[in-house]
Design a protein around this motif. Structure first.
Motif, short mmCIF file in Angstrom:
data_model
loop_
_atom_site.label_atom_id
_atom_site.label_comp_id
_atom_site.label_asym_id
_atom_site.label_seq_id
_atom_site.Cartn_x
_atom_site.Cartn_y
_atom_site.Cartn_z
N GLN A 120 1.03 -0.69 -0.32
CA GLN A 120 0.00 -0.23 0.25
C GLN A 120 1.02 1.31 -0.13
N SER A 121 1.83 0.99 0.99
CA SER A 121 2.58 2.13 1.12
C SER A 121 3.46 2.55 -0.71
N SER A 141 0.64 4.45 -2.42
CA SER A 141 0.77 5.97 -2.52
C SER A 141 2.36 6.62 -2.93
N LYS A 142 3.29 6.28 -2.26
CA LYS A 142 4.04 6.51 -3.31
C LYS A 142 4.21 6.89 -4.81
N LEU A 199 2.06 9.78 -5.60
CA LEU A 199 2.86 10.76 -4.87
C LEU A 199 3.66 11.72 -5.84
N GLU A 244 -3.14 17.76 -8.52
CA GLU A 244 -3.50 16.92 -8.50
C GLU A 244 -4.53 15.56 -8.79
N ARG A 275 -9.34 13.58 -1.91
CA ARG A 275 -9.05 13.48 -0.43
C ARG A 275 -9.24 13.31 0.57
N GLY A 279 -8.14 13.25 4.11
CA GLY A 279 -7.14 12.94 5.60
C GLY A 279 -6.33 12.06 4.15
N LYS A 280 -6.37 10.53 4.48
CA LYS A 280 -4.87 9.77 3.95
C LYS A 280 -6.45 8.92 2.69
N ARG A 281 -7.50 9.41 2.78
CA ARG A 281 -7.84 8.23 1.62
C ARG A 281 -8.56 9.45 0.67
#
Length: 313
Positions: A30-31, A34-35, A38, A47, A51, A53-55
């Motif tokens: 998952q990380s 995300s990376k 980004l 973007e 989003r 938060g993190k969702r």
């Protein structure tokens, strides 16, 4: 920018923005997902996702525009691989057909038999699912050909061709009071409990519309996804069955009788669907032509061009 980032964008939408599921689908963390997202946003300077938060909740306007391009790039990437395989191994590979149980069980056996004799080294994969699942498999590039009666028409990314027409008929257990009667009416049929297809399968909508137009509310006591299940419960006396005409086989259905219902039920058309812009191997065109000799390679190729926007009848 790299292909993994593009795959992640597409898969994130397919997985309803659940990054854990995206990671599992693409064999990464998952990380890591995300990376990649980004990094791509930093490179593009916009973007791509809404989003909280993190969702991730959805796509931004630039994200929606990018998704269209990503889908096209990844489709063409697969097309390049298909093209290479076509010229390096013309008679080897895999052909994936997405269809319903009814079509796989009653309409396709002869076609499949002929195809395997002609292409013994091609692995033929039959995926059975609902009409909507067939659409999804086609759009996601996980099926080469889709065959069903419902859900395939009216989707911009797909082109469809008529395969064959059929109608519904009625079966009853041997010895049933309706057995042997001629030209049955809807009213006579509706006097008995009915077992038929589940909503969204094998022309169920047309069955409902036929009764509705006559002002009759039938007592549908059970619905199922395929004719084999329907016939089993009709044999057990649960009710009379309304099934697709090709699903009755006198040599096998020895405990059932086919009733004379004339033209009570309207014709349905089973269709073959393909994704526009998708490169099909030569043996895929052969399969389609085995289904319908009218659908030769030239006609199908013309309809598959991305700018084509009509279904062929």
């Amino acid at each position: 920018m790299n292909f993994q980032q593009l795959r992640i964008i597409r898969e994130t939408v397919r997985r309803n923005f659940n990054l854990t599921e995206v990671g599992n689908a693409l064999a990464t963390s998952q990380s890591g997902v995300s990376k990649h997202i980004l990094d791509l946003e930093d490179e593009l300077g916009v973007e791509l996702f809404v989003r909280k938060g993190k969702r991730l909740l959805g796509l931004t306007e630039p994200g929606k525009e990018l998704l269209t391009i990503v889908e096209r790039i990844l489709l063409d990437t697969k097309n390049i691989k298909q093209l290479g395989a076509q010229f390096s191994q013309a008679d080897k590979g895999q052909l994936t057909i997405a269809t319903t149980h009814t079509q796989a069980r009653y309409a396709l056996p002869n076609v499949v038999s002929q195809f395997k004799k002609k292409f013994p080294n091609v692995h033929l994969a039959l995926h059975q699912g609902s009409p909507q699942e067939i659409v999804e498999l086609l759009l996601e590039g996980r099926a080469d050909i889709g065959i069903a009666t419902e859900a395939l028409e009216g989707i911009p990314e797909l082109v469809t061709f008529p395969y064959y027409s059929w109608h519904h008929t009625v079966v009853v257990p041997k010895g049933h009071p309706l057995e042997g009667k001629k030209n049955l009416s809807l009213e006579e049929i509706a006097e008995y409990p009915i077992v038929t297809y589940h909503e969204g399968f094998t022309g169920r909508k047309s069955v409902d519309e036929t009764f509705s137009k006559a002002g009759i509310t039938p007592d549908i006591v059970m619905s199922a996804l395929d004719a084999d299940v329907i016939k089993t419960y009709v044999e057990l006396g649960l009710g009379i069955g309304i099934i697709a005409s090709m699903a009755y086989q006198s040599d096998r259905d020895t405990k059932l009788s086919l009733l004379d219902v004339g033209n009570l039920f309207e014709d349905n058309t089973t269709r073959i669907a393909l994704r526009k812009g998708y490169f099909l191997r030569g043996f895929a065109y052969e399969f389609i032509e085995l289904c319908s000799p009218k659908l030769d390679e030239a006609k199908v190729k013309a309809a598959l061009k991305p700018e084509s926007d009509i279904d062929l009848d």
